[in-house]
Design a protein around this motif. Structure first.
Motif, PDB file in Angstrom:
ATOM      1  N   SER A 131       0.641  -1.194  -0.187  1.00 25.36           N
ATOM      2  CA  SER A 131       0.124  -0.131   0.018  1.00 25.36           C
ATOM      3  C   SER A 131       0.864   1.517  -0.053  1.00 25.36           C
ATOM      4  O   SER A 131       0.375   2.282  -0.914  1.00 25.36           O
ATOM      5  N   PRO A 132       1.946   1.307   0.872  1.00 23.04           N
ATOM      6  CA  PRO A 132       2.611   2.513   0.837  1.00 23.04           C
ATOM      7  C   PRO A 132       3.254   2.872  -0.509  1.00 23.04           C
ATOM      8  O   PRO A 132       3.118   4.158  -1.033  1.00 23.04           O
ATOM      9  N   MET A 133       3.796   1.964  -1.296  1.00 21.54           N
ATOM     10  CA  MET A 133       4.168   2.224  -2.562  1.00 21.54           C
ATOM     11  C   MET A 133       3.257   2.637  -3.561  1.00 21.54           C
ATOM     12  O   MET A 133       3.219   3.533  -4.452  1.00 21.54           O
ATOM     13  N   ASP A 135       0.495   4.142  -3.052  1.00 25.10           N
ATOM     14  CA  ASP A 135       0.028   5.342  -2.859  1.00 25.10           C
ATOM     15  C   ASP A 135       0.671   6.443  -3.533  1.00 25.10           C
ATOM     16  O   ASP A 135       0.272   7.441  -3.841  1.00 25.10           O
ATOM     17  N   THR A 136       2.030   6.209  -3.797  1.00 28.15           N
ATOM     18  CA  THR A 136       2.968   7.141  -4.636  1.00 28.15           C
ATOM     19  C   THR A 136       2.887   7.014  -6.170  1.00 28.15           C
ATOM     20  O   THR A 136       3.476   7.717  -6.588  1.00 28.15           O
ATOM     21  N   LEU A 137       2.278   6.015  -6.777  1.00 29.92           N
ATOM     22  CA  LEU A 137       2.173   5.913  -8.123  1.00 29.92           C
ATOM     23  C   LEU A 137       1.056   6.877  -8.875  1.00 29.92           C
ATOM     24  O   LEU A 137      -0.148   6.650  -8.171  1.00 29.92           O
ATOM     25  N   GLN A 138       1.376   7.473  -9.811  1.00 31.95           N
ATOM     26  CA  GLN A 138       0.232   8.367 -10.601  1.00 31.95           C
ATOM     27  C   GLN A 138      -0.254   7.710 -11.860  1.00 31.95           C
ATOM     28  O   GLN A 138      -1.248   8.562 -12.394  1.00 31.95           O
ATOM     29  N   GLU A 159       7.575  -3.847  -7.215  1.00 31.48           N
ATOM     30  CA  GLU A 159       8.529  -2.540  -7.095  1.00 31.48           C
ATOM     31  C   GLU A 159       9.154  -2.230  -8.697  1.00 31.48           C
ATOM     32  O   GLU A 159       8.798  -1.400  -8.990  1.00 31.48           O
ATOM     33  N   ILE A 200       7.154   0.712 -11.033  1.00 29.88           N
ATOM     34  CA  ILE A 200       7.982   1.866 -10.983  1.00 29.88           C
ATOM     35  C   ILE A 200       8.405   1.932 -12.539  1.00 29.88           C
ATOM     36  O   ILE A 200       8.432   3.276 -12.897  1.00 29.88           O
ATOM     37  N   GLU A 218       5.509   3.821 -14.206  1.00 23.18           N
ATOM     38  CA  GLU A 218       5.457   5.281 -13.755  1.00 23.18           C
ATOM     39  C   GLU A 218       6.478   6.163 -14.394  1.00 23.18           C
ATOM     40  O   GLU A 218       6.301   7.184 -14.714  1.00 23.18           O
TER      41      GLU A 218
END
Length: 309
Positions: free
Chosen positions: A213-215, A217-220, A300, A304, A307
């Motif tokens: 979840s923390p990772m 949340d950062t992806l757009q 990850e 990423i 992203e």
């Protein structure tokens, strides 16, 4: 009520308390770690002393065996026949501590008693033994995966043969149920959709939700949906209550595959199953089954990479 019966009832109640503490400290997917492991073992040692003291150290042999037997039944019910895990795990050490205090260690002021217990606790919890036991007992070690449009990274000799679905997946054709029991579709303007399946009995699913979840949340460039799947018997109240228990679901998109339409279309055979879908081409970029530390690294790397496109 006779004093003897009252003693057995109290010992039964104490055993239930110990079982609850062991369950939280060793098995709770959001709470258990090496620190709770140490606490659980220390509680077992000190708690047994206080029980002995409550009975003025006058428990009879059969009463001690009764209490120890209840805890033994609880331990063996949780290991499902794998004695390697039992002897390797914190349940076993906690069980040993209870036995020590019932039959040997009555005086906690003796330094030699305390130092032995603390050395065992520190050795087990501080040097990774708990992490290894927890990984095996909760199923993290499931490394099997299906990668569509990519290479299979895991050892093919141990891979379970899943039926690979078609790489085309139009998410707009599926209807789900939300927490208000309303019908809802997956709709987003973002180019990618990441789907993580889960249900109330899947500890690896919950572990994945907590760690990813923390990772996420950062992806757009992608929208994440947590999709509840219950192939045997879907029940809305179970879905709703289970969803409320997971704190990471706050402000997240959580849906239930109540008709098993996505489950069937993707030929899911296990959970957690994870899907990354390209919205513009309606294709599955990757699909993977199971969760483990190596899977976290895979997510990850893949997400990423999305992203930066």
């Amino acid at each position: 009520m006779s004093q003897n019966l009252k003693t057995y009832l109290l010992l039964f109640f104490y055993a239930l308390c110990f079982a609850q503490i062991w369950g939280v400290c060793y098995l709770a997917p959001y709470f258990s770690n090496d620190y709770t492991c140490a606490f659980g073992m220390l509680f077992s040692f000190v708690g047994t002393y206080w029980i002995q003291r409550d009975f003025k150290f006058q428990l009879k042999l059969w009463q001690k065996l009764f209490f120890l037997g209840l805890l033994g039944l609880y331990c063996t019910s949780r290991i499902q026949g794998d004695w390697h895990l039992f002897l390797f795990g914190p349940y076993f050490l906690s069980f040993v501590f209870v036995g020590f205090n019932l039959f040997l260690f009555k005086d906690l002021s003796k330094f030699r008693n305390l130092i032995l217990v603390f050395v065992l606790i520190l050795t087990y919890s501080a040097y990774g033994y708990f992490d290894g036991w927890f990984k095996e007992s909760t199923g993290w070690i499931d490394e099997r995966s299906i990668l569509i449009g990519g290479e299979l990274n895991e050892d093919k000799s141990t891979e379970k043969k899943y039926e690979v679905p078609d790489s085309h997946l139009d998410l707009s054709q599926f209807t789900f149920e939300n927490s208000q029991k309303q019908k809802e579709k997956i709709e987003t303007d973002k180019p990618y959709v990441f789907i993580a399946t889960w249900n109330e009995d899947c500890r690896p699913c919950k572990r994945a939700i907590k760690e990813l979840s923390p990772m996420l949340d950062t992806l757009q460039n992608l929208e994440t949906y947590f999709v509840y799947v219950s192939p045997k018997n879907y029940d809305f109240s179970t879905f709703q209550s289970s969803m409320k228990e997971i704190e990471q679901f706050h402000n997240k998109k959580v849906l239930a595959d109540h008709e098993l339409s996505l489950f069937s279309a993707t030929k899911m055979q296990a959970y957690p199953t994870f899907l990354l879908v390209n919205q513009s081409t309606s294709t599955i970029e990757f699909m993977t089954v199971g969760y483990s530390p190596s899977k976290k690294s895979l997510f990850e790397e893949k997400l990423i990479e999305i992203e930066t496109k």
